[in-house]
Design a protein around this motif. Structure first.
Motif, mmCIF file in Angstrom:
data_model
loop_
_atom_site.group_PDB
_atom_site.id
_atom_site.type_symbol
_atom_site.label_atom_id
_atom_site.label_comp_id
_atom_site.label_asym_id
_atom_site.label_seq_id
_atom_site.Cartn_x
_atom_site.Cartn_y
_atom_site.Cartn_z
ATOM 1 N N LEU A 99 12.685 3.524 -36.026
ATOM 2 C CA LEU A 99 11.460 2.837 -36.443
ATOM 3 C C LEU A 99 10.449 2.691 -35.305
ATOM 4 C CD1 LEU A 99 13.020 0.017 -38.642
ATOM 5 C CD2 LEU A 99 11.690 1.994 -39.433
ATOM 6 N N GLY A 100 10.824 3.141 -34.102
ATOM 7 C CA GLY A 100 9.911 3.085 -32.968
ATOM 8 C C GLY A 100 10.050 1.859 -32.090
ATOM 9 N N TYR A 101 11.032 1.026 -32.355
ATOM 10 C CA TYR A 101 11.265 -0.161 -31.542
ATOM 11 C C TYR A 101 11.904 0.218 -30.212
ATOM 12 C CZ TYR A 101 10.567 -3.716 -35.215
ATOM 13 O OH TYR A 101 10.047 -4.543 -36.163
ATOM 14 N N ALA A 102 11.605 -0.536 -29.176
ATOM 15 C CA ALA A 102 12.426 -0.550 -27.971
ATOM 16 C C ALA A 102 13.557 -1.525 -28.272
ATOM 17 C CB ALA A 102 11.617 -1.009 -26.772
ATOM 18 N N VAL A 103 14.728 -1.302 -27.673
ATOM 19 C CA VAL A 103 15.896 -2.107 -28.024
ATOM 20 C C VAL A 103 16.597 -2.604 -26.768
ATOM 21 C CG1 VAL A 103 18.190 -2.043 -29.101
ATOM 22 C CG2 VAL A 103 16.271 -0.898 -30.205
ATOM 23 N N VAL A 104 16.988 -3.876 -26.798
ATOM 24 C CA VAL A 104 17.909 -4.419 -25.808
ATOM 25 C C VAL A 104 19.244 -4.509 -26.529
ATOM 26 C CG1 VAL A 104 18.468 -6.333 -24.287
ATOM 27 C CG2 VAL A 104 16.070 -5.719 -24.682
ATOM 28 N N ARG A 119 29.769 -7.199 -24.608
ATOM 29 C CA ARG A 119 30.576 -7.516 -23.424
ATOM 30 C C ARG A 119 30.861 -6.270 -22.601
ATOM 31 N NH1 ARG A 119 35.749 -10.310 -25.124
ATOM 32 N NH2 ARG A 119 35.524 -8.856 -26.840
ATOM 33 N N SER A 120 30.934 -5.115 -23.243
ATOM 34 C CA SER A 120 31.221 -3.864 -22.533
ATOM 35 C C SER A 120 30.250 -2.776 -22.989
ATOM 36 C CB SER A 120 32.666 -3.427 -22.791
ATOM 37 O OG SER A 120 32.883 -3.298 -24.185
ATOM 38 N N MET A 121 28.987 -3.008 -22.771
ATOM 39 C CA MET A 121 27.942 -2.094 -23.243
ATOM 40 C C MET A 121 27.823 -0.891 -22.319
ATOM 41 S SD MET A 121 25.888 -2.087 -25.751
ATOM 42 C CE MET A 121 25.105 -0.550 -26.155
ATOM 43 N N PRO A 122 27.989 0.328 -22.848
ATOM 44 C CA PRO A 122 27.811 1.514 -22.004
ATOM 45 C C PRO A 122 26.334 1.723 -21.669
ATOM 46 C CG PRO A 122 28.246 2.166 -24.271
ATOM 47 C CD PRO A 122 28.382 0.663 -24.213
ATOM 48 N N ASP A 123 26.064 2.423 -20.578
ATOM 49 C CA ASP A 123 24.688 2.728 -20.202
ATOM 50 C C ASP A 123 24.017 3.556 -21.291
ATOM 51 O OD1 ASP A 123 24.867 1.401 -17.774
ATOM 52 O OD2 ASP A 123 25.470 3.202 -16.680
ATOM 53 N N ALA A 124 22.718 3.380 -21.417
ATOM 54 C CA ALA A 124 21.941 4.133 -22.401
ATOM 55 C C ALA A 124 21.164 5.234 -21.696
ATOM 56 C CB ALA A 124 20.982 3.193 -23.127
ATOM 57 N N ASP A 125 21.090 6.387 -22.330
ATOM 58 C CA ASP A 125 20.306 7.471 -21.747
ATOM 59 C C ASP A 125 18.885 7.508 -22.307
ATOM 60 O OD1 ASP A 125 21.047 8.306 -24.261
ATOM 61 O OD2 ASP A 125 21.947 10.193 -23.626
ATOM 62 N N ASP A 126 18.565 6.620 -23.213
ATOM 63 C CA ASP A 126 17.230 6.505 -23.793
ATOM 64 C C ASP A 126 16.454 5.466 -22.985
ATOM 65 O OD1 ASP A 126 14.987 5.853 -25.339
ATOM 66 O OD2 ASP A 126 16.098 5.857 -27.230
ATOM 67 N N PRO A 127 15.285 5.833 -22.424
ATOM 68 C CA PRO A 127 14.529 4.860 -21.624
ATOM 69 C C PRO A 127 14.007 3.670 -22.425
ATOM 70 C CG PRO A 127 13.261 6.873 -21.909
ATOM 71 C CD PRO A 127 14.620 7.132 -22.481
ATOM 72 N N GLN A 128 14.016 3.775 -23.745
ATOM 73 C CA GLN A 128 13.567 2.670 -24.587
ATOM 74 C C GLN A 128 14.728 1.796 -25.056
ATOM 75 O OE1 GLN A 128 10.366 1.665 -25.324
ATOM 76 N NE2 GLN A 128 9.858 3.114 -23.715
ATOM 77 N N VAL A 129 15.908 2.023 -24.480
ATOM 78 C CA VAL A 129 17.071 1.178 -24.775
ATOM 79 C C VAL A 129 17.577 0.593 -23.464
ATOM 80 C CG1 VAL A 129 19.436 1.071 -25.655
ATOM 81 C CG2 VAL A 129 17.744 2.506 -26.811
ATOM 82 N N LEU A 130 17.582 -0.719 -23.378
ATOM 83 C CA LEU A 130 18.133 -1.415 -22.226
ATOM 84 C C LEU A 130 19.536 -1.888 -22.598
ATOM 85 C CD1 LEU A 130 18.030 -2.824 -19.462
ATOM 86 C CD2 LEU A 130 16.885 -4.745 -20.591
ATOM 87 N N ALA A 131 20.542 -1.339 -21.942
ATOM 88 C CA ALA A 131 21.928 -1.749 -22.176
ATOM 89 C C ALA A 131 22.212 -2.971 -21.309
ATOM 90 C CB ALA A 131 22.872 -0.609 -21.828
ATOM 91 N N PHE A 132 22.725 -4.030 -21.918
ATOM 92 C CA PHE A 132 22.978 -5.280 -21.208
ATOM 93 C C PHE A 132 24.400 -5.722 -21.488
ATOM 94 C CE2 PHE A 132 23.068 -9.739 -20.343
ATOM 95 C CZ PHE A 132 22.129 -9.943 -19.347
ATOM 96 N N ASP A 147 2.251 -0.831 -26.949
ATOM 97 C CA ASP A 147 3.631 -1.113 -26.575
ATOM 98 C C ASP A 147 4.468 -1.268 -27.840
ATOM 99 O OD1 ASP A 147 3.024 -1.078 -23.879
ATOM 100 O OD2 ASP A 147 2.657 -3.234 -23.797
ATOM 101 N N PRO A 148 5.680 -0.731 -27.820
ATOM 102 C CA PRO A 148 6.513 -0.845 -29.026
ATOM 103 C C PRO A 148 7.002 -2.271 -29.230
ATOM 104 C CG PRO A 148 7.786 0.095 -27.239
ATOM 105 C CD PRO A 148 6.367 -0.028 -26.743
ATOM 106 N N LYS A 149 7.309 -2.581 -30.469
ATOM 107 C CA LYS A 149 7.985 -3.838 -30.749
ATOM 108 C C LYS A 149 9.373 -3.758 -30.137
ATOM 109 C CE LYS A 149 5.558 -5.181 -34.890
ATOM 110 N NZ LYS A 149 5.690 -5.596 -36.295
ATOM 111 N N VAL A 150 9.958 -4.929 -29.860
ATOM 112 C CA VAL A 150 11.250 -4.982 -29.165
ATOM 113 C C VAL A 150 12.256 -5.782 -29.981
ATOM 114 C CG1 VAL A 150 12.424 -5.727 -27.061
ATOM 115 C CG2 VAL A 150 10.105 -4.803 -26.930
ATOM 116 N N ALA A 151 13.447 -5.207 -30.135
ATOM 117 C CA ALA A 151 14.543 -5.883 -30.832
ATOM 118 C C ALA A 151 15.702 -6.082 -29.870
ATOM 119 C CB ALA A 151 15.006 -5.055 -32.023
ATOM 120 N N ILE A 152 16.302 -7.256 -29.917
ATOM 121 C CA ILE A 152 17.564 -7.521 -29.213
ATOM 122 C C ILE A 152 18.665 -7.426 -30.259
ATOM 123 C CG2 ILE A 152 18.963 -9.205 -27.980
ATOM 124 C CD1 ILE A 152 16.371 -10.421 -26.893
#
Length: 127
Positions: free
Chosen positions: A43-48, A52-65, A19-24
């Motif tokens: 660098l291979g991280y998954a990212v959150v 306040r106005s985060m657009p949707d991400a098209d990368d499955p390893q990026v969670l837009a919040f 599992d990739p490391k995760v960065a917020i």
């Protein structure tokens, strides 16, 4: 017993990626923070990625919040979403800017420390 080359357990072991490391990353909707998201992905991280106005991400390893870190409980919701999606948190990059409309000198102490809630929430979950 000698295993054959077609042994499914060996095939899974050869192809399984940890599992990739995760960065917020906060404030990730533009500028330097957006570039930080790209750098962590490189660098291979998954990212959150939060803002306040985060657009949707098209990368499955990026969670837009979408969330305002000056609101109570948002830090805990961000870390909860990270744990739900990726199961871990390894790094937090606090890059969101905070504006106090009544001026820094007239702000209440509890309002000034509210953005720190993400760091506090993440500290309980960091790997």
């Amino acid at each position: 017993m000698k295993r054959s080359r077609s042994d499914p357990a060996q095939a899974r072991a050869r192809t399984h990626k940890p599992d990739p490391k995760v960065a917020i990353i906060t404030g990730a909707d533009g500028g330097i923070s957006s570039a930080i998201v790209t750098a962590y992905r490189d660098l291979g991280y998954a990212v959150v990625a939060t803002s306040r106005s985060m657009p949707d991400a098209d990368d499955p390893q990026v969670l837009a919040f979408c969330g305002d870190l000056t609101e109570s409980g948002v830090g805990a919701r961000i870390t909860g979403a990270a744990m739900d999606r990726f199961g871990r948190i390894d790094t937090v990059v606090n890059s969101a800017g905070v504006f106090f409309s009544n001026g820094l000198a007239r702000s209440r102490a509890r309002d000034l420390w509210r953005p720190d809630q993400l760091r506090q929430a993440a500290a309980r979950k960091l790997n």
